[in-house]
Design a protein around this motif. Structure first.
Motif, PDB file in Angstrom:
ATOM      1  N   SER A  59       7.821   2.642  -6.814  1.00 27.97           N
ATOM      2  CA  SER A  59       7.261   1.793  -7.678  1.00 27.97           C
ATOM      3  C   SER A  59       8.634   0.805  -8.304  1.00 27.97           C
ATOM      4  O   SER A  59       9.850   1.486  -8.567  1.00 27.97           O
ATOM      5  CB  SER A  59       6.679   2.218  -8.976  1.00 27.97           C
ATOM      6  OG  SER A  59       7.463   3.176  -9.762  1.00 27.97           O
ATOM      7  N   GLY A  60       8.222  -0.249  -8.479  1.00 31.40           N
ATOM      8  CA  GLY A  60       9.742  -1.087  -9.257  1.00 31.40           C
ATOM      9  C   GLY A  60      10.205  -2.061  -7.851  1.00 31.40           C
ATOM     10  O   GLY A  60      11.110  -2.843  -8.188  1.00 31.40           O
ATOM     11  N   ILE A  61       9.879  -1.862  -6.666  1.00 35.00           N
ATOM     12  CA  ILE A  61      10.742  -2.281  -5.685  1.00 35.00           C
ATOM     13  C   ILE A  61       9.923  -3.786  -5.446  1.00 35.00           C
ATOM     14  O   ILE A  61       8.939  -3.719  -5.222  1.00 35.00           O
ATOM     15  CB  ILE A  61      10.663  -1.413  -4.289  1.00 35.00           C
ATOM     16  CG1 ILE A  61      11.285  -0.113  -4.442  1.00 35.00           C
ATOM     17  CG2 ILE A  61      11.190  -2.252  -2.931  1.00 35.00           C
ATOM     18  CD1 ILE A  61      11.312   0.783  -3.195  1.00 35.00           C
ATOM     19  N   SER A  62      10.778  -4.490  -5.201  1.00 35.14           N
ATOM     20  CA  SER A  62      10.370  -5.970  -4.968  1.00 35.14           C
ATOM     21  C   SER A  62       9.737  -6.084  -3.624  1.00 35.14           C
ATOM     22  O   SER A  62      10.414  -5.905  -2.523  1.00 35.14           O
ATOM     23  CB  SER A  62      11.349  -6.823  -5.325  1.00 35.14           C
ATOM     24  OG  SER A  62      10.859  -8.329  -4.945  1.00 35.14           O
ATOM     25  N   GLN A 112       0.648  -1.036   0.166  1.00 41.55           N
ATOM     26  CA  GLN A 112       0.023  -0.052  -0.122  1.00 41.55           C
ATOM     27  C   GLN A 112       0.740   1.394   0.125  1.00 41.55           C
ATOM     28  O   GLN A 112       0.583   2.205  -0.619  1.00 41.55           O
ATOM     29  CB  GLN A 112      -0.678  -0.051   1.215  1.00 41.55           C
ATOM     30  CG  GLN A 112      -1.840  -1.059   0.983  1.00 41.55           C
ATOM     31  CD  GLN A 112      -2.951  -1.055   2.241  1.00 41.55           C
ATOM     32  OE1 GLN A 112      -3.146  -0.054   2.934  1.00 41.55           O
ATOM     33  NE2 GLN A 112      -3.344  -2.248   2.847  1.00 41.55           N
ATOM     34  N   VAL A 113       1.944   1.204   0.672  1.00 36.31           N
ATOM     35  CA  VAL A 113       2.784   2.346   0.896  1.00 36.31           C
ATOM     36  C   VAL A 113       3.586   2.645  -0.651  1.00 36.31           C
ATOM     37  O   VAL A 113       3.662   3.507  -1.122  1.00 36.31           O
ATOM     38  CB  VAL A 113       4.109   2.174   1.678  1.00 36.31           C
ATOM     39  CG1 VAL A 113       5.108   3.051   1.706  1.00 36.31           C
ATOM     40  CG2 VAL A 113       3.534   2.099   3.255  1.00 36.31           C
ATOM     41  N   VAL A 114       4.087   1.491  -1.141  1.00 37.29           N
ATOM     42  CA  VAL A 114       4.523   1.525  -2.616  1.00 37.29           C
ATOM     43  C   VAL A 114       3.722   2.197  -3.652  1.00 37.29           C
ATOM     44  O   VAL A 114       4.003   2.867  -4.382  1.00 37.29           O
ATOM     45  CB  VAL A 114       5.211   0.243  -2.985  1.00 37.29           C
ATOM     46  CG1 VAL A 114       5.340   0.286  -4.539  1.00 37.29           C
ATOM     47  CG2 VAL A 114       6.207  -0.274  -2.314  1.00 37.29           C
ATOM     48  N   ASP A 115       2.286   1.642  -3.628  1.00 41.81           N
ATOM     49  CA  ASP A 115       1.260   2.405  -4.380  1.00 41.81           C
ATOM     50  C   ASP A 115       0.979   3.956  -4.194  1.00 41.81           C
ATOM     51  O   ASP A 115       0.708   4.696  -4.948  1.00 41.81           O
ATOM     52  CB  ASP A 115       0.002   1.411  -4.047  1.00 41.81           C
ATOM     53  CG  ASP A 115      -0.026   0.072  -4.580  1.00 41.81           C
ATOM     54  OD1 ASP A 115       0.913  -0.239  -5.458  1.00 41.81           O
ATOM     55  OD2 ASP A 115      -0.974  -0.824  -4.389  1.00 41.81           O
ATOM     56  N   LEU A 116       1.244   4.137  -2.844  1.00 41.20           N
ATOM     57  CA  LEU A 116       1.084   5.551  -2.505  1.00 41.20           C
ATOM     58  C   LEU A 116       2.086   6.446  -3.013  1.00 41.20           C
ATOM     59  O   LEU A 116       1.841   7.662  -3.341  1.00 41.20           O
ATOM     60  CB  LEU A 116       0.648   5.739  -1.056  1.00 41.20           C
ATOM     61  CG  LEU A 116       0.477   6.927  -0.332  1.00 41.20           C
ATOM     62  CD1 LEU A 116      -1.045   7.543  -0.984  1.00 41.20           C
ATOM     63  CD2 LEU A 116       0.616   7.042   1.031  1.00 41.20           C
TER      64      LEU A 116
END
Length: 740
Positions: free
Chosen positions: A392-395, A383-387
């Motif tokens: 983005s792109g972090i595995s 959810q944090v990556v989407d925010l």
């Protein structure tokens, strides 16, 4: 990337690491590459800057100390970046790192991918070479507000690009200028960077030494010199140079940190600890020094001390993410999983974009078997990556990453152990890796190998300690046939003349036999030989006496603890090791040593002969000692002669072997002189007195010498058992948990 397996440490780079390409093999068809994902918040023109080794020329006849590169954004075409079209602004990091403007252009807001590619060898070298530390995208025309932007510490304060920037010429160009004036600092500085790129470290060292003779207080140049010493594996010289800097400027934290780093990276942990403590004494709030100090204790395996240091750093900087993370990591390695969890949650509270904390939390929960909690943490991270688009792109595939990391680290240890199977520190590292990853069965199996190799090292340490005693023991044992021969001859001579001597004492007329002269000469020769043997006994006594304190310590410890040496258990370790690797000589040496000291000399001969077949010279001194124990005296002395001639053993034992061989070569001598019964009686009394004392003394000394060897070996095994106590505890816990 396929530049390198992982970033390389460099103290002067951003975050202390740089990605390095230095390979002489041709790349795959698409070249060597590195890919970066980044995010920009506004659509505008940007300048692309790199902290890197300046890209070299695309032309083979022009100087080029790094490969020219190609780069592209997203799916755009590759564009060249070489000495012909980049702007080299300024040097910033030892290792040849400069700020280089690569290009300018418009970028739309959002996520992008930068790809760097190398397909050409550098023109001034023989390999594909390019180092990159940092990448900056600076809005064009914003040089006036650059100072307000949160750049890395190593970034320039002024991004203006007047003139042509820094251009690099041939080494000969700079060398010619320095021959006129060695104090031309700018010329020297550029030339030593070139020498560094070309690996000509000794040339750089020579010029820097000459310069510093005239400019001894130039600290920046001394830092360069220390780095070149380090790169050329002159560790002590590098340490000395950092100390020179500190003597000029006691508060030079950079030199102190580099001195500490150098010691730590070379496993000189106690030195590194001392240096970091000195930094803290100068700057008590230096959080970085606390982190580094704690890391040294962690590398030493002193986890409790490491944690105590990290906790002090936490008091100084309670919101420092690096401190919290390293403390969490060490809690985890020390088995304090829930303390580690608490730390990682604190990091997330401070900065929810710190995705590494989510991943570490998930890994801890997975290790604890709490997969539901791990899944929740990964969902939170998603959810944090989407925010935040820049993330983005972090595995977030923690299980896969964990497995890959585990496999990569374990394989690296195994590869190293193939080359250095008896490296105990490597084996300890592999065991620790198994334990950290909760792979207890593998750890227990590796413990067996570790115990075996520790035993091998112990045997060889004692062997070195006892080599001189062993050599002289072979010498004394090899004298037994001579002593027996002398005893037999003296007995025969006594019987031959006993009645004649008695008759002469009674006043009777006697006819002195013609054998008197020969027998007197023989007795005189025996007397001389026995005196030489007596000298050897004095030497032997001194050698054994040197081990008196060790023997007393061992017998006292044995009495206090009730510990008893178990030859059979050591033999079982040796047998296990033979199964691990039948081509290793060490298990045979261990078995031979046990057989030799505990009444099986014939078996010892067989074991040491196997050692000789597998590793010539490793059988010394065990095999000659075993030969002597089984009565193969000529074979024993022949092996001593062979060892002396081959020069495969330490020259420190040369004199001892020569002394022993000179005794072994004592021969019977016949000398014809005039003699009488009185002379014979006197010689017999002299020889008989020497012979009685020496024959008994040789037996006693040999018994004591062999007993001393046995005690010294047993003491070493006892010390080893104490050192192995933690290992035995780990193995026992594993078997208890598995119901065994």
């Amino acid at each position: 990337t396929n530049f390198a397996r992982e970033p390389i440490y460099n103290f002067f780079c951003s975050n202390k690491f740089a990605l390095q390409l230095s390979k002489d093999v041709d790349p795959p068809q698409d070249g060597y590459f590195a890919t970066y994902v980044f995010y920009v918040t506004h659509t505008k023109e940007y300048d692309l800057w790199m902290g890197c080794t300046p890209p070299g020329s695309v032309y083979k006849d022009r100087p080029g100390y790094a490969s020219p590169i190609e780069w592209k954004i997203d799916n755009g075409p590759f564009q060249a970046a070489s000495a012909e079209n980049v702007y080299v602004k300024s040097f910033y990091g030892i290792g040849g790192f400069y700020w280089v403007k690569i290009a300018s252009g418009t970028l739309n807001a959002g996520k992008h991918t930068l790809t760097i590619r190398v397909k050409q060898k550098r023109s001034s070298g023989w390999d594909y070479y390019f180092y990159v530390d940092a990448i900056l995208l600076l809005p064009t025309y914003s040089t006036d507000i650059a100072q307000l932007i949160d750049f890395p510490e190593i970034a320039p304060k002024d991004f203006a690009t007047p003139g042509d920037g820094i251009l690099f010429n041939t080494p000969e160009f700079y060398e010619k200028k320095l021959r006129v004036n060695i104090s031309d600092r700018d010329t020297l500085f550029t030339l030593v960077q070139i020498y560094g790129w070309l690996y000509d470290y000794n040339k750089a060292i020579f010029l820097l030494q000459k310069y510093l003779e005239k400019n001894p207080r130039d600290i920046d140049m001394r830092l360069q010199l220390a780095a070149f010493y380090s790169w050329s594996d002159q560790l002590d010289a590098a340490i000395s140079e950092y100390k020179n800097i500190i003597s000029i400027d006691e508060k030079n934290i950079t030199a102190r940190k580099l001195l500490s780093v150098l010691a730590g990276w070379n496993n000189r942990y106690d030195e590194a600890i001392k240096y970091y403590q000195e930094i803290i004494a100068i700057d008590p709030e230096n959080v970085d020094a606390y982190i580094s100090l704690g890391t040294q204790y962690s590398w030493k395996g002193e986890m409790n001390r490491a944690i105590a240091i990290f906790e002090k750093a936490e008091v100084l900087a309670p919101d420092n993410v690096e401190v919290l993370e390293v403390l969490g990591d060490n809690y985890y390695w020390a088995g304090r999983a829930y303390d580690a969890i608490r730390q990682y949650y604190r990091i997330i509270d401070i900065n929810e974009k710190q995705i590494s904390a989510y991943k570490k939390l998930a890994k801890v929960y997975l290790d604890l078997g709490e997969s539901a909690k791990a899944a929740k943490i990964i969902n939170d991270a998603k959810q944090v990556v989407d925010l935040y688009p820049e993330l983005s792109g972090i595995s977030l595939d923690v299980k896969d990453e964990l497995a890959k990391e585990r496999r990569a680290l374990i394989e690296s240890y195994k590869e190293a152990l193939v080359k250095n199977p008896d490296d105990i520190n490597l084996r300890k590292g592999l065991v620790d890796t198994y334990i950290w990853n909760r792979m207890y069965a593998d750890a227990v199996n590796e413990y067996d190998a570790l115990l075996a190799y520790k035993m091998f090292h112990s045997i060889e340490q004692v062997e070195q300690k006892l080599t001189r005693l062993a050599i002289h023991t072979v010498g004394l044992q090899s004298l037994r046939p001579l002593i027996k021969s002398i005893q037999d001859d003296v007995s025969t001579i006594q019987k031959r003349y006993a009645k004649l001597i008695d008759d002469k004492k009674k006043g009777k007329a006697v006819i002195e036999p013609s054998s008197l002269a020969r027998d007197k000469a023989l007795l005189a020769a025996y007397s001389a030989k026995l005196k030489e043997i007596q000298k050897e006994l004095y030497v032997y006594n001194d050698i054994t006496a040197a081990f008196g304190k060790d023997v007393q310590t061992y017998t006292a410890m044995q009495a206090a603890t009730g510990w008893k040496f178990e030859p059979g258990r050591i033999s079982s370790y040796a047998a296990t090791a033979k199964k691990l690797n039948p081509q290793m000589y060490q298990p045979y040496k261990v078995q031979g040593t046990i057989d030799l000291l505990y009444g099986k000399p014939s078996n010892a001969v067989s074991s040491f002969e196997s050692v000789k077949k597998l590793a010539a010279s490793a059988e010394f001194p065990g095999l000659p000692l075993a030969y002597a124990q089984t009565g193969k005296y000529s074979g024993a002395t022949a092996l001593l002669e062979e060892a002396l001639q081959s020069k495969k053993i330490s020259s420190a034992y040369g004199n001892d072997i020569e002394q022993v061989l000179s005794l072994a070569k004592l021969n019977k001598e016949d000398v014809s002189t005039q003699s009488s019964l009185d002379d014979i009686e006197s010689e017999l009394a002299n020889v008989d007195s020497l012979l009685g004392a020496i024959a008994d003394d040789v037996d006693q000394k040999l018994s004591f010498g062999l007993g001393t060897m046995r005690y010294i070996y047993e003491k070493q095994f006892f010390d080893l058992e104490l050192d192995n106590a933690r290992i035995y505890k780990e193995i026992a816990n594993f078997h208890l948990q598995n119901g065994n």
